[in-house]
Design an enzyme around this catalytic site. Structure first.
Site, PDB file in Angstrom:
ATOM      1  N   PRO A  48      19.790 -92.469  43.308  1.00 33.48           N
ATOM      2  CA  PRO A  48      21.163 -91.963  43.461  1.00 33.48           C
ATOM      3  C   PRO A  48      21.267 -90.448  43.289  1.00 33.48           C
ATOM      4  O   PRO A  48      20.292 -89.778  42.946  1.00 33.48           O
ATOM      5  CB  PRO A  48      21.884 -92.669  42.321  1.00 33.48           C
ATOM      6  CG  PRO A  48      20.846 -92.711  41.233  1.00 33.48           C
ATOM      7  CD  PRO A  48      19.512 -92.845  41.911  1.00 33.48           C
ATOM      8  N   LYS A  55      13.418 -92.916  48.777  1.00 31.91           N
ATOM      9  CA  LYS A  55      14.585 -92.511  49.577  1.00 31.91           C
ATOM     10  C   LYS A  55      15.623 -91.954  48.613  1.00 31.91           C
ATOM     11  O   LYS A  55      16.357 -92.687  47.956  1.00 31.91           O
ATOM     12  CB  LYS A  55      15.199 -93.669  50.372  1.00 31.91           C
ATOM     13  CG  LYS A  55      16.212 -93.134  51.383  1.00 31.91           C
ATOM     14  CD  LYS A  55      17.350 -94.072  51.690  1.00 31.91           C
ATOM     15  CE  LYS A  55      18.459 -94.107  50.693  1.00 31.91           C
ATOM     16  NZ  LYS A  55      19.294 -92.898  50.570  1.00 31.91           N
ATOM     17  N   SER A 113      19.085 -89.865  47.506  1.00 32.26           N
ATOM     18  CA  SER A 113      20.430 -89.804  48.082  1.00 32.26           C
ATOM     19  C   SER A 113      20.500 -88.657  49.085  1.00 32.26           C
ATOM     20  O   SER A 113      19.950 -87.578  48.855  1.00 32.26           O
ATOM     21  CB  SER A 113      21.450 -89.578  46.968  1.00 32.26           C
ATOM     22  OG  SER A 113      22.669 -89.151  47.537  1.00 32.26           O
ATOM     23  N   GLU A 114      21.219 -88.880  50.171  1.00 32.29           N
ATOM     24  CA  GLU A 114      21.412 -87.821  51.182  1.00 32.29           C
ATOM     25  C   GLU A 114      22.220 -86.674  50.587  1.00 32.29           C
ATOM     26  O   GLU A 114      22.212 -85.555  51.110  1.00 32.29           O
ATOM     27  CB  GLU A 114      22.158 -88.366  52.406  1.00 32.29           C
ATOM     28  CG  GLU A 114      21.312 -89.280  53.271  1.00 32.29           C
ATOM     29  CD  GLU A 114      20.899 -90.561  52.572  1.00 32.29           C
ATOM     30  OE1 GLU A 114      21.755 -91.241  51.989  1.00 32.29           O
ATOM     31  OE2 GLU A 114      19.692 -90.871  52.604  1.00 32.29           O
ATOM     32  N   GLY A 116      21.947 -97.604  41.666  1.00 29.85           N
ATOM     33  CA  GLY A 116      23.135 -97.287  42.455  1.00 29.85           C
ATOM     34  C   GLY A 116      24.205 -98.342  42.258  1.00 29.85           C
ATOM     35  O   GLY A 116      24.237 -99.024  41.225  1.00 29.85           O
ATOM     36  N   SER A 117      25.036 -98.495  43.275  1.00 31.24           N
ATOM     37  CA  SER A 117      26.206 -99.363  43.106  1.00 31.24           C
ATOM     38  C   SER A 117      25.810-100.842  43.111  1.00 31.24           C
ATOM     39  O   SER A 117      24.805-101.242  43.720  1.00 31.24           O
ATOM     40  CB  SER A 117      27.206 -99.096  44.225  1.00 31.24           C
ATOM     41  OG  SER A 117      26.721 -99.650  45.431  1.00 31.24           O
ATOM     42  N   GLU A 153      19.173-101.198  38.914  1.00 31.58           N
ATOM     43  CA  GLU A 153      19.946-100.593  37.826  1.00 31.58           C
ATOM     44  C   GLU A 153      21.299-100.262  38.445  1.00 31.58           C
ATOM     45  O   GLU A 153      21.429 -99.308  39.203  1.00 31.58           O
ATOM     46  CB  GLU A 153      19.189 -99.368  37.313  1.00 31.58           C
ATOM     47  CG  GLU A 153      19.634 -98.924  35.952  1.00 31.58           C
ATOM     48  CD  GLU A 153      20.633 -97.800  36.026  1.00 31.58           C
ATOM     49  OE1 GLU A 153      21.861 -98.125  36.047  1.00 31.58           O
ATOM     50  OE2 GLU A 153      20.227 -96.641  36.077  1.00 31.58           O
ATOM     51  N   CYS A 158      26.118 -94.223  35.023  1.00 37.03           N
ATOM     52  CA  CYS A 158      26.375 -95.661  34.918  1.00 37.03           C
ATOM     53  C   CYS A 158      26.597 -96.081  33.478  1.00 37.03           C
ATOM     54  O   CYS A 158      27.069 -97.188  33.221  1.00 37.03           O
ATOM     55  CB  CYS A 158      25.186 -96.444  35.466  1.00 37.03           C
ATOM     56  SG  CYS A 158      24.889 -96.090  37.173  1.00 37.03           S
ATOM     57  N   GLU A 184      34.333 -99.212  37.271  1.00 37.62           N
ATOM     58  CA  GLU A 184      33.815 -97.907  36.856  1.00 37.62           C
ATOM     59  C   GLU A 184      34.590 -96.777  37.536  1.00 37.62           C
ATOM     60  O   GLU A 184      34.604 -96.709  38.774  1.00 37.62           O
ATOM     61  CB  GLU A 184      32.382 -97.812  37.370  1.00 37.62           C
ATOM     62  CG  GLU A 184      31.337 -97.683  36.353  1.00 37.62           C
ATOM     63  CD  GLU A 184      29.953 -97.592  36.991  1.00 37.62           C
ATOM     64  OE1 GLU A 184      29.077 -97.122  36.301  1.00 37.62           O
ATOM     65  OE2 GLU A 184      29.755 -97.976  38.162  1.00 37.62           O
ATOM     66  N   SER A 210      19.999 -92.516  26.050  1.00 32.12           N
ATOM     67  CA  SER A 210      18.936 -92.655  27.054  1.00 32.12           C
ATOM     68  C   SER A 210      17.727 -91.801  26.687  1.00 32.12           C
ATOM     69  O   SER A 210      17.869 -90.635  26.325  1.00 32.12           O
ATOM     70  CB  SER A 210      19.443 -92.202  28.421  1.00 32.12           C
ATOM     71  OG  SER A 210      20.598 -92.903  28.772  1.00 32.12           O
TER      72      SER A 210
HETATM   73  C1  SIN Z   1      22.497 -93.639  35.467  1.00 28.51           C
HETATM   74  O1  SIN Z   1      23.616 -93.199  35.423  1.00 28.51           O
HETATM   75  O2  SIN Z   1      22.171 -94.444  36.342  1.00 28.51           O
HETATM   76  C2  SIN Z   1      21.419 -93.245  34.481  1.00 28.51           C
HETATM   77  C3  SIN Z   1      21.912 -92.704  33.215  1.00 28.51           C
HETATM   78  C4  SIN Z   1      20.828 -92.418  32.208  1.00 28.51           C
HETATM   79  O3  SIN Z   1      19.642 -92.407  32.524  1.00 28.51           O
HETATM   80  O4  SIN Z   1      21.190 -92.200  31.059  1.00 28.51           O
END
Ligand code: SIN
Length: 526
Positions: free
Chosen positions: A196, A221, A223-224, A274-275, A296, A330, A427, A486
């Protein structure tokens, strides 16, 4: 640059706490920033890190039909450069290159793979400043936070360079005297890694680090919206001596690339951040060739503040959990659920802290909140805020676009939010903090679990027994009295519809390994 970058994830904390006033740049300053961005871009070119071609089998490549897409600076709308708009044919070639490279890379000794990864890590760190600038340029996050992402992202490569040497098997005591039973761990094969825009470096290294450590090869790949950091990281992988074909990067037509990765029997694993909607499609698509898959996906993180919490700790932790990356992670707190006894005090102290967050272009000193990634992201935030206020939520702070224009949005606090409002169901992925109210621990747990998501949750309490009880809620990651959790050394991943599998830590290796049983027969002596 006053912030110490820690090894924990891209930490905005010290920045968040030392700011004293909101600050909107004057038009003159805004012009200056756009000139600085140009200066940063030319420095990146001279460091060889502004790559604008894909990487296939060790060769930098344009799209075969010459098509390109523009990469924008979200803070100014300026076009930074163009990259190839690749699709099916380029992806198939990248898969073939990765497949051919797999036969040798998987046989290289673990010690050699470890050395290559360590070299890559060293290069990422020695180019931390340029990579941070690139992240700020294409993604918008403040430079300090971007450099924090480089430290975080490079940390995965360092960690998995070490883990490469620890892929142990097993010997199983045989039930039959003439047999010996072994368990080997072998690399899965070619991996398709779809990443992402919110962490243009770290979401790549979190996947590619363990894949390469295990002996897999990859087709990335990115994100663009943010391909440039991925390409710079790939350039450094080449410089680190990672052989041609082991790391490939294609970008452009997302669905054509995704379909090619899914259709190919040579791709044995898909890893995606991603989503949830896209994750479900990938999961269905991977069924055709029965690939391994790790996902994830989205979260809807509750951040529960109990009456017995330390108010300062709760405010600081919630600020970090909510406003990291301008709310675009996320694991960002999506529902701040506060007990009735501390509710008013919390909303007051939290809003005062939020009011101090300086919004602006990521290259400006002191800025801690950048732009949102694009106009669609702002419109989503606006629609969620409108839904909440039309149903009775109160605006404590913000709730409108920032005077800087573009995709800047004011850090926002909403009180009296209810569980049935859109902002509490999905979200928001932006700088909006909805505060809900609860009475009892049971009610808080019910509210927290009342969602299909299960990625991160945060709890603020000084009651040890309560922290154990509540940490057992349906989430993959839980921060107790901490909003930033994280790190490369701990497992990251969700339950329910937030995903499958774990990234980071020793558990992150398992996603790229097959467990093989070997039975040696006829072992009796002659
Ligand atoms: C995410 O937003 O997908 C990752 C966040 C993180 O690694 O803390």
């Amino acid at each position: 640059m006053t912030l110490m970058i820690s090894r924990m994830a891209a930490r905005p904390f010290k920045l968040l706490s030392h700011l004293s006033s909101m600050h909107a740049p004057t038009p003159l300053l805004a012009r200056q920033i756009s000139m600085d961005a140009k200066g940063f871009a030319s420095r990146l070119v001279s460091a060889g890190l502004l790559r604008n071609q894909g990487l296939i089998g060790g060769k930098w490549s344009d799209a075969y039909d010459g098509n390109t897409i523009k990469v924008h600076n979200p803070a100014t709308g300026d076009v930074i450069t163009t990259v190839p708009c690749m699709g099916l044919n380029e992806t198939n070639d990248a898969i073939s290159a990765a497949y051919n490279a797999f036969s040798s890379w998987s046989k290289v000794t673990a010690a050699e793979r470890s050395k290559c990864l360590r070299k890559w890590y060293d290069l990422l760190i020695s180019h931390k400043e340029e990579l941070g600038q690139l992240i700020t340029l294409e993604q918008g996050k403040p430079l300090q936070e971007a450099m924090g992402e480089v430290t975080y992202g490079a940390g995965f490569i360092e960690f998995f360079a070490e883990e490469a040497k620890r892929v142990y098997g097993d010997i199983i005591p045989s039930p039959l005297a003439d047999r010996r039973m072994l368990v080997l761990k072998q690399p899965v094969g070619v991996v398709g890694a779809i990443t992402p825009w919110n962490f243009p470096l770290a979401m790549i290294t979190r996947k590619v680090g363990p894949a390469l450590a295990c002996g897999c090869t990859v087709v990335i790949k990115p994100s663009e919206l943010t391909p440039l950091t991925a390409l710079a990281a790939a350039e450094l992988a080449v410089q680190a001596g990672i052989p041609p074909g082991v790391v490939n990067v294609v970008m452009g037509n997302a669905s054509a690339i995704g379909d090619a990765l899914l259709a190919s029997p040579q791709v044995r694993k898909i890893t995606f951040t991603g989503s949830t909607a896209v994750g479900k499609k990938l999961m269905a698509g991977a069924a055709g060739t029965v690939k391994k898959i790790s996902l994830e996906l989205g979260g809807n993180a509750p951040c529960i503040v109990f009456d017995d919490a330390d108010l300062d700790v709760a405010v600081k932790g919630t600020l970090g959990a909510k406003f990291r990356n301008t709310g675009q992670t996320c694991v960002c707190a999506n529902r701040i659920i506060v007990q009735e006894g501390i509710y008013e005090k919390f909303v007051d102290a939290f809003s005062k802290a939020v009011q101090k967050l300086q919004v602006g272009h990521g290259f400006s000193e002191g800025v801690v909140q950048g732009p949102l990634i694009n106009e669609a992201a702002v419109q989503k935030v606006e629609s969620f805020v409108k839904d909440a206020t039309s149903k009775g939520a109160k605006v404590v702070l913000g709730a409108k676009r920032h005077s800087l224009g573009m995709t800047f949005y004011e850090p926002t606090v909403l009180s009296d939010v209810k569980s049935d409002m859109l902002i509490a169901r999905e979200e928001v992925f932006g700088p909006v903090a909805p505060v809900l109210r609860f009475k009892t621990e049971d009610e808080a747990l019910r509210m927290a679990n009342d969602t299909n998501a299960g990625l991160a949750a945060y709890i603020f309490t000084n009651n040890v027994q309560r922290s154990w009880r509540v940490a057992e809620a349906e989430y993959g990651l839980v921060g107790v009295n901490e909003g930033l959790i994280s790190t490369e050394v701990a497992p990251f991943g969700g339950v329910k519809q937030s995903g499958l599998g774990r990234e980071g830590s020793k558990y992150g290796m398992d996603e790229y390994l097959e467990v093989k049983y070997v039975c040696l027969g006829n072992m009796s002596s002659n």
